[in-house]
Design a protein around this motif. Structure first.
Motif, PDB file in Angstrom:
ATOM      1  N   LEU A  34       0.442  -4.312   7.016  1.00 60.67           N
ATOM      2  CA  LEU A  34       0.420  -5.661   6.455  1.00 60.67           C
ATOM      3  C   LEU A  34       1.425  -5.780   5.321  1.00 60.67           C
ATOM      4  O   LEU A  34       1.443  -4.947   4.412  1.00 60.67           O
ATOM      5  CB  LEU A  34      -0.972  -6.002   5.921  1.00 60.67           C
ATOM      6  CG  LEU A  34      -2.161  -5.786   6.851  1.00 60.67           C
ATOM      7  CD1 LEU A  34      -3.440  -6.273   6.187  1.00 60.67           C
ATOM      8  CD2 LEU A  34      -1.953  -6.468   8.182  1.00 60.67           C
ATOM      9  N   THR A  35       2.229  -6.832   5.391  1.00 61.15           N
ATOM     10  CA  THR A  35       3.239  -7.081   4.373  1.00 61.15           C
ATOM     11  C   THR A  35       3.103  -8.520   3.892  1.00 61.15           C
ATOM     12  O   THR A  35       2.839  -9.413   4.699  1.00 61.15           O
ATOM     13  CB  THR A  35       4.650  -6.866   4.956  1.00 61.15           C
ATOM     14  OG1 THR A  35       4.734  -5.540   5.471  1.00 61.15           O
ATOM     15  CG2 THR A  35       5.727  -7.061   3.904  1.00 61.15           C
ATOM     16  N   GLY A  36       3.284  -8.732   2.611  1.00 62.36           N
ATOM     17  CA  GLY A  36       3.235 -10.075   2.041  1.00 62.36           C
ATOM     18  C   GLY A  36       3.167  -9.976   0.536  1.00 62.36           C
ATOM     19  O   GLY A  36       2.770  -8.945  -0.016  1.00 62.36           O
ATOM     20  N   LYS A  42      -3.521 -10.508   2.453  1.00 65.85           N
ATOM     21  CA  LYS A  42      -3.638  -9.224   3.153  1.00 65.85           C
ATOM     22  C   LYS A  42      -5.071  -8.692   3.118  1.00 65.85           C
ATOM     23  O   LYS A  42      -5.609  -8.286   4.141  1.00 65.85           O
ATOM     24  CB  LYS A  42      -2.662  -8.202   2.549  1.00 65.85           C
ATOM     25  CG  LYS A  42      -1.194  -8.579   2.692  1.00 65.85           C
ATOM     26  CD  LYS A  42      -0.268  -7.583   2.029  1.00 65.85           C
ATOM     27  CE  LYS A  42      -0.424  -7.451   0.550  1.00 65.85           C
ATOM     28  NZ  LYS A  42      -0.118  -8.663  -0.242  1.00 65.85           N
ATOM     29  N   THR A  43      -5.690  -8.718   1.945  1.00 68.65           N
ATOM     30  CA  THR A  43      -7.057  -8.223   1.834  1.00 68.65           C
ATOM     31  C   THR A  43      -8.036  -9.180   2.505  1.00 68.65           C
ATOM     32  O   THR A  43      -8.994  -8.744   3.150  1.00 68.65           O
ATOM     33  CB  THR A  43      -7.433  -7.981   0.361  1.00 68.65           C
ATOM     34  OG1 THR A  43      -6.519  -7.016  -0.196  1.00 68.65           O
ATOM     35  CG2 THR A  43      -8.853  -7.450   0.221  1.00 68.65           C
ATOM     36  N   THR A  46      -7.923  -8.357   6.043  1.00 67.80           N
ATOM     37  CA  THR A  46      -8.605  -7.080   6.263  1.00 67.80           C
ATOM     38  C   THR A  46     -10.117  -7.250   6.219  1.00 67.80           C
ATOM     39  O   THR A  46     -10.847  -6.595   6.976  1.00 67.80           O
ATOM     40  CB  THR A  46      -8.134  -6.033   5.239  1.00 67.80           C
ATOM     41  OG1 THR A  46      -6.704  -5.916   5.328  1.00 67.80           O
ATOM     42  CG2 THR A  46      -8.759  -4.678   5.492  1.00 67.80           C
ATOM     43  N   SER A  61      -9.580  -4.727  -2.332  1.00 68.92           N
ATOM     44  CA  SER A  61      -8.265  -4.102  -2.371  1.00 68.92           C
ATOM     45  C   SER A  61      -8.373  -2.696  -2.949  1.00 68.92           C
ATOM     46  O   SER A  61      -8.910  -2.506  -4.033  1.00 68.92           O
ATOM     47  CB  SER A  61      -7.304  -4.930  -3.215  1.00 68.92           C
ATOM     48  OG  SER A  61      -6.038  -4.310  -3.253  1.00 68.92           O
ATOM     49  N   ASP A  83      -3.854   0.941   0.512  1.00 64.37           N
ATOM     50  CA  ASP A  83      -2.965   0.072  -0.264  1.00 64.37           C
ATOM     51  C   ASP A  83      -1.801   0.933  -0.722  1.00 64.37           C
ATOM     52  O   ASP A  83      -1.954   1.801  -1.579  1.00 64.37           O
ATOM     53  CB  ASP A  83      -3.703  -0.514  -1.460  1.00 64.37           C
ATOM     54  CG  ASP A  83      -2.884  -1.569  -2.185  1.00 64.37           C
ATOM     55  OD1 ASP A  83      -1.646  -1.404  -2.296  1.00 64.37           O
ATOM     56  OD2 ASP A  83      -3.474  -2.559  -2.642  1.00 64.37           O
ATOM     57  N   GLU A 110      -1.935  -2.001   3.657  1.00 64.61           N
ATOM     58  CA  GLU A 110      -1.334  -3.099   2.921  1.00 64.61           C
ATOM     59  C   GLU A 110      -0.106  -2.584   2.198  1.00 64.61           C
ATOM     60  O   GLU A 110      -0.071  -1.447   1.751  1.00 64.61           O
ATOM     61  CB  GLU A 110      -2.329  -3.674   1.906  1.00 64.61           C
ATOM     62  CG  GLU A 110      -3.542  -4.318   2.536  1.00 64.61           C
ATOM     63  CD  GLU A 110      -4.414  -5.028   1.513  1.00 64.61           C
ATOM     64  OE1 GLU A 110      -3.898  -5.474   0.458  1.00 64.61           O
ATOM     65  OE2 GLU A 110      -5.627  -5.145   1.775  1.00 64.61           O
ATOM     66  N   TRP A 111       0.910  -3.440   2.084  1.00 63.78           N
ATOM     67  CA  TRP A 111       2.169  -3.073   1.444  1.00 63.78           C
ATOM     68  C   TRP A 111       2.817  -1.890   2.174  1.00 63.78           C
ATOM     69  O   TRP A 111       3.474  -1.052   1.576  1.00 63.78           O
ATOM     70  CB  TRP A 111       1.983  -2.706  -0.031  1.00 63.78           C
ATOM     71  CG  TRP A 111       1.375  -3.776  -0.878  1.00 63.78           C
ATOM     72  CD1 TRP A 111       0.064  -3.907  -1.214  1.00 63.78           C
ATOM     73  CD2 TRP A 111       2.050  -4.878  -1.498  1.00 63.78           C
ATOM     74  NE1 TRP A 111      -0.123  -4.999  -2.000  1.00 63.78           N
ATOM     75  CE2 TRP A 111       1.087  -5.620  -2.196  1.00 63.78           C
ATOM     76  CE3 TRP A 111       3.377  -5.301  -1.529  1.00 63.78           C
ATOM     77  CZ2 TRP A 111       1.398  -6.767  -2.929  1.00 63.78           C
ATOM     78  CZ3 TRP A 111       3.686  -6.442  -2.254  1.00 63.78           C
ATOM     79  CH2 TRP A 111       2.709  -7.161  -2.940  1.00 63.78           C
ATOM     80  N   THR A 127       3.462  -9.770   8.868  1.00 63.17           N
ATOM     81  CA  THR A 127       4.122 -10.209   7.652  1.00 63.17           C
ATOM     82  C   THR A 127       3.632 -11.609   7.340  1.00 63.17           C
ATOM     83  O   THR A 127       3.796 -12.528   8.155  1.00 63.17           O
ATOM     84  CB  THR A 127       5.653 -10.215   7.820  1.00 63.17           C
ATOM     85  OG1 THR A 127       6.074  -8.895   8.212  1.00 63.17           O
ATOM     86  CG2 THR A 127       6.346 -10.610   6.531  1.00 63.17           C
ATOM     87  N   ALA A 136       2.007 -16.127   9.507  1.00 61.95           N
ATOM     88  CA  ALA A 136       2.003 -14.683   9.763  1.00 61.95           C
ATOM     89  C   ALA A 136       2.851 -14.402  10.994  1.00 61.95           C
ATOM     90  O   ALA A 136       2.629 -14.983  12.058  1.00 61.95           O
ATOM     91  CB  ALA A 136       0.587 -14.171   9.964  1.00 61.95           C
TER      92      ALA A 136
END
Length: 155
Positions: A34-36, A42-43, A46, A61, A83, A110-111, A127, A136
């Motif tokens: 997941l990117t953003g 993102k969380t 999830t 997170s 994360d 994430e990231w 993304t 997305a």
């Protein structure tokens, strides 16, 4: 081989609903990257994935602990929620020894762009961009993802 879709969410509830539908289709060995930007959802996504998988929560997170394992409550795969924001390299991600959980768990990073692609040749990259309405871009890498994306984000 890759397949791509674009979806939009106007609310956190829509984001979680998409995550629930996606989570219900996931299986052990699946990796999601997941990117953003901060606050992109993102969380929230999830959290929906976790509900779809039926894992123990709460899903928050894992920024300061880097990774959390959420066991299944329904005899399905566990969720490994990572994360990577504070990680400086793929080597640091590798040091988390996620390989031990990859085959049996669903791993959400994430990231993770630029770091987590090494975890699996087959993965779903998401993304997320936007302020009010989130857009997305979903890219499924590997043959598994065509059917999954057809189910949650048909053309």
């Amino acid at each position: 081989m890759s397949v791509e879709r674009v979806v939009r969410w106007a609310t956190p509830d829509e984001t979680q609903d998409f995550g629930r539908r996606l989570g219900a289709l996931l299986r052990g060995g699946d990796v999601l990257v997941l990117t953003g930007d901060l606050g992109a959802g993102k969380t929230t996504l999830t959290q929906g994935i976790a509900e779809g998988l039926g894992v123990r929560g709460p899903i928050t997170s894992p920024t300061f602990v880097i990774a959390r394992v959420h066991p299944s409550l329904v005899d399905g795969p566990a969720l490994v929620h990572v994360d990577a924001y504070r990680l400086g390299s793929a080597i640091e991600l590798d040091d988390l020894d996620l390989d031990a959980d990859l085959d049996a768990s669903v791993t959400v990073v994430e990231w993770g762009a630029g770091l987590a692609e090494q975890l699996s040749e087959s993965r779903l990259e998401l993304t997320i961009v936007g302020e009010d309405v989130r857009t997305a871009r979903l890219v499924g890498v590997g043959p598994r993802w065509g059917a999954v994306l057809d189910a949650v984000a048909p053309l």
